[in-house]
Write a protein that holds these residues in place. Structure first.
Motif: not given
Ligand code: GLU
Length: 577
Positions: A454-459
């Motif tokens: 998720v972190e990379n997905y919504l960075a």
């Protein structure tokens, strides 16, 4: 002999000697000598733990690990299979802790196992719930608390002449072993090597008085050329040599061996089906013999093949290894944030080969609706496939609603990603809006395979996470890209609806010399600088830094006008700089 007309006890003894009565008495005497303190009999325990009141055909299964705290993926798989077998028949699945080997024990090892199972939604109907407590009527569910039960059963075996005390020392056993190895004989204590098989009460008494230590051994009724066969639910019919070893039942300290304890427990807890790793097949002749000698009905067996892995170095197949493979520990899946439903879904694909077809036909049905069957398990070890698990998980997460994705991420991040947790909880509405993008569509996107993603997905939605780099495509010049952004800035209307938005980009494309559709462009590429996809790609990269994202309109709406404008200016600086 009469003394003063009184019949002496020794007279009666003498009268019986040579007959069966004497042997029986001798056995009883031996049992009394060895187990003077054990007053309860097997009958007492049979009464205490009556048969279960279950419908016909209901299976009683168990997961019976040592309290090592460590849950191997293979063990989780075995527990899952046991639970499914019980569930599919309206039976009972329980957790029994087998702590006969104190060397393997770790602190809080039971809790580690209980929590490890719970993390994946495997909650036993009965059994241990933490280090000391349990639920269910067949307690205790931990072997170290059942010593008195095992001793009562061994006492009864001694009374029947089926078990005896063995005083052989470690050195003596080692010498026997060496001799057997040299003579290429089966190693172990049996037949002629079983020095104390026919020990008398008097000899035993003497050795005990001298302080010698002893174990209790089974007087194995096995014949050297005897065979034992059983039908394994997974592997089919198996025939093996009968057990001839006088296996140890109770160790020197009076505690049982695993072999003995599990037979007594599976009987008293009314286990109908033993599902366990296939490394136990070689011990099954001992187990079947123990059930027989104890007068118990043997359970059915289902020996599960281990989960295999393709070895990166050799290319060959090998068991998933605790030592070599981080993915062997179930904690790996929790830490990465695979939803438990996805892991179970994956385990079911390797448990029953017909599951995937069922899933295709029943896309949204709960996994519990699938009729699991032990007989449909593969005989050979399934190859573990992390990529497939990831795909199954992406698929699963893509079907979840925003709230479930939000809470799943939060729960995971609370433990494993503090920064993300803070960001997502600081402004919940914003986080929900981000995670809600394209959710609920007929063809949902599959960007997230585990909460870790998720972190990379919504960075790019967060200053704290985004590196502010713009990954522009390379098919347009910097000047052309800058022009698109400048012109788009002029027409960007945050109040436009989704329906109005794309036509506005199409019009802009046409105005700047780009085809309105890829199709038009293909027909006559020389007539255009590119097409509408290239134009929206530039807007996308300027707003998010990325070439590939979910729906751009929704992203722009979520970021908000000011932020979008700020990013367009930054992008222009980069392009012009
Ligand atoms: N206690 C055994 C183990 O640690 C389980 C064997 C069985 O399920 O019978 O693997």
């Amino acid at each position: 002999m009469r003394k003063n007309g009184i019949i002496m006890f020794s007279d009666i003894y003498a009268a019986l000697s040579g007959g069966m009565g004497c042997i029986m008495d001798k056995n009883a005497e031996m049992a009394q000598l060895l187990f003077a303190d054990i007053k309860k009999t097997p009958e007492d325990f049979e009464k205490k733990y009556p048969a279960r009141d279950l419908p016909e055909g209901a299976k009683v299964t168990r997961f019976a690990p040592s309290p090592t705290g460590f849950l191997h993926l293979g063990s989780l798989f075995a527990a899952f299979v046991s639970q499914r077998a019980a569930k599919a028949t309206g039976g009972v699945f329980y957790l029994r802790i087998e702590d006969t080997d104190k060397k393997r024990e770790v602190k809080d090892g039971v809790t580690g196992i209980v929590e490890g199972l719970e993390d994946f939604g495997i909650c036993p109907d009965e059994g241990m719930i933490n280090e000391t407590e349990s639920k269910g009527a067949y307690a205790p569910y931990i072997q170290s608390h059942r010593t008195h039960i095992y001793q009562a059963y061994v006492k009864s075996l001694v009374e029947q002449g089926m078990a005896y005390p063995c005083f052989m020392t470690e050195e003596e056993i080692a010498t026997v072993r060496e001799q057997q190895e040299a003579e290429k004989k089966l190693p172990g204590i049996y037949g002629e090597y079983a020095k104390y098989r026919d020990i008398t009460v008097e000899e035993a008494q003497k050795l005990m008085d001298e302080g010698h230590e002893y174990v209790l051994r089974l007087k194995s009724p096995g014949k050297p050329d005897g065979k034992v066969s059983f039908k394994d639910a997974v592997k089919g019919s198996i025939e093996m040599p009968e057990n001839i070893l006088d296996v140890v039942l109770l160790k020197k300290d009076g505690t049982p061996t695993y072999h003995f304890a599990h037979a007594v427990d599976d009987h008293l807890m009314h286990t109908t089906d033993v599902t366990r790793g296939d490394e136990w097949i070689s011990s099954t002749p001992i187990h079947l013999q123990l059930f027989k000698v104890l007068g118990f009905k043997a359970p059915k067996y289902a020996h599960i093949s281990p989960i295999m892995k393709e070895d990166a170095e050799t290319g060959g197949k090998r068991k998933l290894s605790k030592r070599k493979d981080p993915e062997a520990a179930v904690s790996y899946y929790k830490e990465a944030g695979f939803p438990k439903e996805a892991v179970l879904e994956y385990l079911m694909t390797i448990a029953n080969s017909n599951f995937e077809d069922w899933r295709r036909a029943n896309k949204t049905a709960p996994i519990d609706d699938f009729k699991f069957s032990l007989s449909k398990m593969s005989k050979a070890g399934a190859l573990f496939d992390l990529v497939k698990l990831n795909d199954i998980s992406k698929n699963y997460i893509s079907t979840l609603d925003t709230e479930t994705v939000y809470s799943g991420t939060i729960e995971w991040a609370r433990e494993y990603n503090e920064k993300l947790y803070k960001l997502l909880t600081e402004n919940e509405a914003y986080a929900r809006a981000i995670l809600g993008i394209e959710r609920g569509n007929a063809k949902p996107r599959k960007d997230i395979g585990k909460w870790e993603d998720v972190e990379n997905y919504l960075a790019y939605f967060y200053d704290e996470l985004w590196d502010r780099k713009f990954d522009f495509a390379d098919n347009l010049s910097k000047e052309d890209m800058a022009e698109i952004i400048e012109e788009y800035k002029k027409i960007y209307n945050p109040s436009a609806s989704a329906e109005e938005w794309f036509p506005s980009v199409r019009d802009l494309s046409e105005r700047l010399g780009y085809a309105k559709s890829p199709k038009d462009y293909k027909k006559d590429p020389d007539a255009f600088k590119g097409h509408v996809g290239d134009v929206s790609g530039v807007i996308r990269a300027a707003a998010t830094g990325r070439r590939n994202t979910p729906d751009l309109y929704e992203i722009l709406q979520t970021l908000g006008y000011d932020e979008v404008m700020k990013r367009f200016d930054e992008a222009l600086n980069v392009l012009k700089g």
